[in-house]
Design a protein around this motif. Structure first.
Motif, PDB file in Angstrom:
ATOM      1  N   LEU A 283       0.820  -1.218   0.000  1.00 28.43           N
ATOM      2  CA  LEU A 283       0.000   0.000   0.000  1.00 28.43           C
ATOM      3  C   LEU A 283       0.853   1.268   0.000  1.00 28.43           C
ATOM      4  O   LEU A 283       0.503   2.264  -0.605  1.00 28.43           O
ATOM      5  CB  LEU A 283      -0.934  -0.007   1.223  1.00 28.43           C
ATOM      6  CG  LEU A 283      -1.954   1.123   1.325  1.00 28.43           C
ATOM      7  CD1 LEU A 283      -2.885   1.132   0.130  1.00 28.43           C
ATOM      8  CD2 LEU A 283      -2.766   0.996   2.617  1.00 28.43           C
ATOM      9  N   TYR A 284       1.982   1.228   0.710  1.00 26.81           N
ATOM     10  CA  TYR A 284       2.813   2.435   0.800  1.00 26.81           C
ATOM     11  C   TYR A 284       4.040   2.365  -0.101  1.00 26.81           C
ATOM     12  O   TYR A 284       5.017   3.054   0.116  1.00 26.81           O
ATOM     13  CB  TYR A 284       3.190   2.706   2.248  1.00 26.81           C
ATOM     14  CG  TYR A 284       1.983   3.169   3.017  1.00 26.81           C
ATOM     15  CD1 TYR A 284       1.483   4.450   2.835  1.00 26.81           C
ATOM     16  CD2 TYR A 284       1.301   2.306   3.871  1.00 26.81           C
ATOM     17  CE1 TYR A 284       0.348   4.871   3.496  1.00 26.81           C
ATOM     18  CE2 TYR A 284       0.154   2.726   4.545  1.00 26.81           C
ATOM     19  CZ  TYR A 284      -0.311   4.013   4.345  1.00 26.81           C
ATOM     20  OH  TYR A 284      -1.435   4.435   4.990  1.00 26.81           O
ATOM     21  N   ASP A 285       3.960   1.518  -1.114  1.00 23.07           N
ATOM     22  CA  ASP A 285       5.023   1.462  -2.093  1.00 23.07           C
ATOM     23  C   ASP A 285       5.229   2.862  -2.680  1.00 23.07           C
ATOM     24  O   ASP A 285       4.268   3.513  -3.083  1.00 23.07           O
ATOM     25  CB  ASP A 285       4.601   0.492  -3.194  1.00 23.07           C
ATOM     26  CG  ASP A 285       5.753   0.134  -4.094  1.00 23.07           C
ATOM     27  OD1 ASP A 285       6.327  -0.927  -3.871  1.00 23.07           O
ATOM     28  OD2 ASP A 285       6.067   0.928  -4.993  1.00 23.07           O
ATOM     29  N   PRO A 286       6.495   3.340  -2.723  1.00 23.28           N
ATOM     30  CA  PRO A 286       6.714   4.722  -3.181  1.00 23.28           C
ATOM     31  C   PRO A 286       6.233   4.983  -4.606  1.00 23.28           C
ATOM     32  O   PRO A 286       5.950   6.120  -4.957  1.00 23.28           O
ATOM     33  CB  PRO A 286       8.228   4.906  -3.088  1.00 23.28           C
ATOM     34  CG  PRO A 286       8.776   3.686  -2.461  1.00 23.28           C
ATOM     35  CD  PRO A 286       7.709   2.672  -2.288  1.00 23.28           C
ATOM     36  N   GLU A 287       6.121   3.966  -5.422  1.00 25.03           N
ATOM     37  CA  GLU A 287       5.673   4.214  -6.795  1.00 25.03           C
ATOM     38  C   GLU A 287       4.196   4.586  -6.890  1.00 25.03           C
ATOM     39  O   GLU A 287       3.750   5.168  -7.869  1.00 25.03           O
ATOM     40  CB  GLU A 287       5.947   2.989  -7.664  1.00 25.03           C
ATOM     41  CG  GLU A 287       7.405   2.866  -8.015  1.00 25.03           C
ATOM     42  CD  GLU A 287       7.603   1.928  -9.179  1.00 25.03           C
ATOM     43  OE1 GLU A 287       6.744   1.872 -10.061  1.00 25.03           O
ATOM     44  OE2 GLU A 287       8.623   1.228  -9.173  1.00 25.03           O
ATOM     45  N   ARG A 288       3.433   4.210  -5.889  1.00 28.43           N
ATOM     46  CA  ARG A 288       2.026   4.584  -5.804  1.00 28.43           C
ATOM     47  C   ARG A 288       1.247   4.252  -7.079  1.00 28.43           C
ATOM     48  O   ARG A 288       0.404   5.012  -7.517  1.00 28.43           O
ATOM     49  CB  ARG A 288       1.911   6.081  -5.489  1.00 28.43           C
ATOM     50  CG  ARG A 288       2.708   6.492  -4.273  1.00 28.43           C
ATOM     51  CD  ARG A 288       2.797   7.996  -4.151  1.00 28.43           C
ATOM     52  NE  ARG A 288       1.573   8.540  -3.633  1.00 28.43           N
ATOM     53  CZ  ARG A 288       0.943   9.596  -4.138  1.00 28.43           C
ATOM     54  NH1 ARG A 288       1.429  10.212  -5.190  1.00 28.43           N
ATOM     55  NH2 ARG A 288      -0.154  10.038  -3.605  1.00 28.43           N
ATOM     56  N   LYS A 289       1.560   3.123  -7.659  1.00 23.97           N
ATOM     57  CA  LYS A 289       0.922   2.737  -8.925  1.00 23.97           C
ATOM     58  C   LYS A 289      -0.474   2.171  -8.717  1.00 23.97           C
ATOM     59  O   LYS A 289      -0.716   1.422  -7.787  1.00 23.97           O
ATOM     60  CB  LYS A 289       1.777   1.672  -9.598  1.00 23.97           C
ATOM     61  CG  LYS A 289       2.869   2.238 -10.453  1.00 23.97           C
ATOM     62  CD  LYS A 289       2.985   1.416 -11.739  1.00 23.97           C
ATOM     63  CE  LYS A 289       4.092   1.929 -12.621  1.00 23.97           C
ATOM     64  NZ  LYS A 289       5.240   1.040 -12.601  1.00 23.97           N
ATOM     65  N   TYR A 311      -4.067   8.312  -5.026  1.00 27.23           N
ATOM     66  CA  TYR A 311      -4.654   8.139  -3.694  1.00 27.23           C
ATOM     67  C   TYR A 311      -5.799   7.116  -3.700  1.00 27.23           C
ATOM     68  O   TYR A 311      -6.362   6.824  -2.654  1.00 27.23           O
ATOM     69  CB  TYR A 311      -5.087   9.492  -3.103  1.00 27.23           C
ATOM     70  CG  TYR A 311      -6.187  10.204  -3.862  1.00 27.23           C
ATOM     71  CD1 TYR A 311      -7.526   9.937  -3.599  1.00 27.23           C
ATOM     72  CD2 TYR A 311      -5.891  11.161  -4.822  1.00 27.23           C
ATOM     73  CE1 TYR A 311      -8.536  10.595  -4.279  1.00 27.23           C
ATOM     74  CE2 TYR A 311      -6.888  11.819  -5.519  1.00 27.23           C
ATOM     75  CZ  TYR A 311      -8.208  11.533  -5.240  1.00 27.23           C
ATOM     76  OH  TYR A 311      -9.206  12.186  -5.919  1.00 27.23           O
ATOM     77  N   LEU A 312      -6.132   6.607  -4.885  1.00 25.42           N
ATOM     78  CA  LEU A 312      -7.100   5.497  -4.958  1.00 25.42           C
ATOM     79  C   LEU A 312      -6.429   4.244  -5.513  1.00 25.42           C
ATOM     80  O   LEU A 312      -7.072   3.368  -6.064  1.00 25.42           O
ATOM     81  CB  LEU A 312      -8.303   5.885  -5.829  1.00 25.42           C
ATOM     82  CG  LEU A 312      -9.172   7.026  -5.303  1.00 25.42           C
ATOM     83  CD1 LEU A 312     -10.262   7.387  -6.312  1.00 25.42           C
ATOM     84  CD2 LEU A 312      -9.810   6.668  -3.964  1.00 25.42           C
ATOM     85  N   ARG A 313      -5.110   4.172  -5.348  1.00 21.62           N
ATOM     86  CA  ARG A 313      -4.352   3.079  -5.959  1.00 21.62           C
ATOM     87  C   ARG A 313      -4.737   1.698  -5.457  1.00 21.62           C
ATOM     88  O   ARG A 313      -4.486   0.697  -6.103  1.00 21.62           O
ATOM     89  CB  ARG A 313      -2.848   3.292  -5.724  1.00 21.62           C
ATOM     90  CG  ARG A 313      -2.427   3.370  -4.265  1.00 21.62           C
ATOM     91  CD  ARG A 313      -0.953   3.758  -4.184  1.00 21.62           C
ATOM     92  NE  ARG A 313      -0.462   4.000  -2.832  1.00 21.62           N
ATOM     93  CZ  ARG A 313      -0.539   5.160  -2.203  1.00 21.62           C
ATOM     94  NH1 ARG A 313      -1.124   6.183  -2.792  1.00 21.62           N
ATOM     95  NH2 ARG A 313      -0.047   5.303  -0.989  1.00 21.62           N
ATOM     96  N   VAL A 375      -4.464   6.914   3.015  1.00 21.74           N
ATOM     97  CA  VAL A 375      -4.097   7.027   1.599  1.00 21.74           C
ATOM     98  C   VAL A 375      -5.075   7.966   0.886  1.00 21.74           C
ATOM     99  O   VAL A 375      -4.672   8.836   0.120  1.00 21.74           O
ATOM    100  CB  VAL A 375      -4.101   5.630   0.937  1.00 21.74           C
ATOM    101  CG1 VAL A 375      -3.846   5.748  -0.555  1.00 21.74           C
ATOM    102  CG2 VAL A 375      -3.044   4.744   1.582  1.00 21.74           C
ATOM    103  N   ILE A 376      -6.359   7.791   1.180  1.00 20.64           N
ATOM    104  CA  ILE A 376      -7.365   8.647   0.537  1.00 20.64           C
ATOM    105  C   ILE A 376      -7.080  10.119   0.864  1.00 20.64           C
ATOM    106  O   ILE A 376      -7.239  10.998   0.021  1.00 20.64           O
ATOM    107  CB  ILE A 376      -8.788   8.252   0.998  1.00 20.64           C
ATOM    108  CG1 ILE A 376      -9.081   6.796   0.619  1.00 20.64           C
ATOM    109  CG2 ILE A 376      -9.836   9.177   0.369  1.00 20.64           C
ATOM    110  CD1 ILE A 376     -10.374   6.229   1.195  1.00 20.64           C
TER     111      ILE A 376
END
Ligand code: ADP
Length: 621
Positions: A283-289, A311-313, A375-376
């Motif tokens: 969830l907190y992977d820096p790529e935020r894909k 933020y909806l990844r 995240v949201i």
């Protein structure tokens, strides 16, 4: 050896070592006591299906890749005599280098963390999904025969899962990949037609390609192979959603929320999205894909089309367009206006579904918010356009309530309250007891407790809500005077000139340790607290100072003292009678105490201990 063979395949038959994490993972697989072994088939079928999808996509630009064999299917072939189960696909296949790269490392980021997690909780294997390596849960030896579409050279990857693998040339292979599992004795179930059928039906029914069983009778198709997202909402059961979500997310859990609809109008497309009920490990992977797959007319195009904002990844699923051209290149997706239209509409839809869920199924939404709220909230400073929509779904803890909306907060404002008050802190457990809250508590003013790191960022840029600005309780307090207090700090009994004198004594003694010393309006019970005057909140300064490249240092705080507090009154008297130096130790000790109340460590523990000892000797000696 074929002339196209590259460096790695020249050393082919020599055993190559797995990446260390894979070794660990395989060890867990081979020795696993994990009961739900069926998932190995789901993982291999899902890889086969991806390979078919990739080929179909590449063949749009290069039809030659299909080699006059456009049949895209997956075949399961049990062989009781040889005790093998073979899973083959006519997909893109892999070259020698791809075999050793893809099947020697774990391509996912956060691998180390992921392996550690599984080690502690092997039952999570199913939830995390270990892909290809799951084969070793049932097989003592695995052979992967593969010929890449468009190439003449085939290779075979072989391993017993014990540290090394080999890659060697192999002749006469048909296009794609054929995985031969030499089943362990305790896995002979997977040689039975009924078993394979049962597993496929429960995990892989909706794989969009036919899955053929070449068992005892003639080959026959054992899945329905209809894309679930193309069906109408009423035709799909919760069980089928759980199954499809399981394929997308490798999860054994049902999704917390399902969003399934068909959009019609300027763009026609089908949407099937799931919000997981549990935190994915990346969830907190820096790529935020993002994790949403783009299809065009049921042909897979890409899984990195950024169909939803970062933020909806965590939202998983499929968007299938009926109008976009099939030859849409992946590079063009980013700036494609059709994709942009879909992106915008689907994002709005997800947010409105959140809102609906919060209203109609508050318990479900609470669960979603607990896992994904932090995240949201990234959207509150990234997606300015949708800030109000996000504020409608955001949930907060306050000094008096849990899980409330900003609307709830506003509905309960005190008379003359002009702002939405908040406290940022790093530790949710300590936040509630912060001395900075005292003046607010004494006035029954509710304060938002913002304890996610992301809060310190968005709250600085948010303009307000419903016409009320956000205001930190660690900033100025002039407006507090307007609200009537139940139990006012007993400043009346304080001797004002004496307190002022103490303030200047403290300032002199503490020097650069503080940026200022002041008499507080916010304290009722505690003697002291820290506040910040500057641009940045203290919590934000602390967060940023930990990032190497931020250039931010934590600045010296303002020390506020409670003039009505007995200790401060006594010190004020002392300072007046005996002069400043007699309160030196007290000044430092009180400042250290204020740091501790902020959850920080004392900068000089030695000095602190010595001073405390001195004071105690005077008291008890
Ligand atoms: P994941 O599928 O999550 O990427 P896997 O360990 O299952 O992880 O597979 C690693 C990679 O190996 C895949 O990404 C793919 O590139 C390749 N691969 C696996 N199975 C196949 C297959 N049947 N055909 C072609 N490539 C495959």
């Amino acid at each position: 050896m074929a002339k196209s063979a590259t460096k790695k395949s020249e050393q082919s038959a020599k055993p190559q070592a797995f990446q260390a994490e894979v070794g660990k993972l395989l060890h867990m697989m081979v020795h696993s006591v994990y009961s739900d072994r069926d998932v190995f088939l789901r993982e291999l079928i899902s890889n086969a299906s991806d390979a078919l999808d990739k080929l179909r996509y590449e063949a749009i630009a290069n039809p030659g890749l299909l080699e006059n064999d456009a049949k895209l299917e997956i075949t399961l072939m049990p062989d009781k005599a040889a005790k093998t189960l073979t899973i083959s696909d006519g997909g893109v296949g892999m070259s020698a280098d791809e075999l050793s790269d893809n099947l020697g490392i774990i391509a996912k980021s956060g691998t180390q963390a992921f392996v550690e997690k599984i080690k502690d909780a092997p039952s999570l294997i199913g939830q995390f999904g270990v892909g290809f390596y799951a084969a070793f849960m049932v097989a003592s030896k695995v052979e992967v025969f593969s010929r890449k579409a468009g190439s003449n050279d085939g290779h075979v990857w072989t391993s017993d899962g014990e540290g090394t693998f080999t890659v060697a040339p192999a002749a006469d292979l048909s296009r794609g990949t054929k995985i031969v599992l030499h089943l362990r004795d305790d896995a002979s179930d997977y040689l039975e037609d009924w078993k394979l059928e049962e597993v496929v039906r429960s995990y892989s029914d909706h794989i969009a390609h036919p899955i053929m069983l070449q068992g005892e009778g003639d080959a026959r198709q054992i899945n329905s192979a209809s894309a679930i997202w193309m069906r109408s909402k009423s035709e799909v059961t919760a069980e089928q959603h759980k199954e499809f979500f399981g394929i997308l997310s490798h999860s054994a859990e049902a999704p917390a929320l399902t969003i399934h609809y068909r959009a019609e109008g300027r763009q026609e497309y089908n949407v099937l999205l799931y919000v997981p009920g549990e935190r994915p490990f990346d969830l907190y992977d820096p790529e935020r894909k993002g994790k949403q797959k783009l299809y065009v007319k049921r042909v897979f195009i890409a899984d990195d089309a950024a169909l939803l904002p970062p933020y909806l990844r965590f939202v998983r699923g499929v968007i299938d367009s009926a109008d976009m051209p099939l030859n849409l290149s992946r590079e063009m997706l980013q700036n494609n206006p059709d994709v942009a239209v879909i992106r915008k509409a689907v994002t709005n839809r997800v947010l409105s579904e959140f809102k609906k869920c919060a209203e109609t199924e508050p318990e479900t939404f609470k669960k979603i918010w607990t896992v994904f709220g932090p995240v949201i909230k990234e959207g509150l400073y990234e997606d300015y356009e949708r800030r109000d929509q996000l504020f409608e779904v955001a949930r907060f803890s306050t000094t008096t309530r849990e899980n409330i909306t900003l609307k709830d907060y506003i509905a309960d404002l005190k008379e003359n309250q002009t702002a939405i008050y908040y406290l940022t802190a790093e530790d949710p457990n300590k936040a509630k007891s912060s001395p900075q809250l005292e003046g607010y508590k004494s006035r029954d003013v509710e304060v938002l407790l913002l304890t996610d790191p992301v809060d310190s960022f968005w709250v600085r840029t948010a303009l307000g809500f419903d016409g009320k600005p956000f205001k930190s309780v660690a900033q100025g307090t002039a407006d507090l005077d307007l609200i009537e207090a139940k139990d006012q700090p007993d400043a009346s009994k304080a001797d004002e000139p004496a307190a002022a004198n103490l303030v200047s004594a403290f300032k002199e003694v503490l020097g650069a340790r503080v940026s200022d010393v002041r008499i507080s309006k916010r304290l009722t019970d505690s003697a002291v607290c820290l506040v910040n005057d500057g641009q940045m909140d203290r919590t934000l300064e602390k967060l940023l100072s930990r990032q190497a490249d931020s250039g931010v240092a934590v600045s010296a705080p303002v020390l506020e003292i409670n003039a009505g507090h007995d200790l401060i009154k006594a010190l004020a008297k002392l300072a007046q009678n005996k002069g400043a130096s007699s309160v030196d130790d007290a000044a430092h000790l009180l400042l250290d105490q204020a740091f501790m109340l902020e959850g920080e460590v004392v900068a000089e523990p030695n000095d602190f201990a010595k001073r405390l000892a001195k004071v105690m000797i005077t008291a008890f000696g």
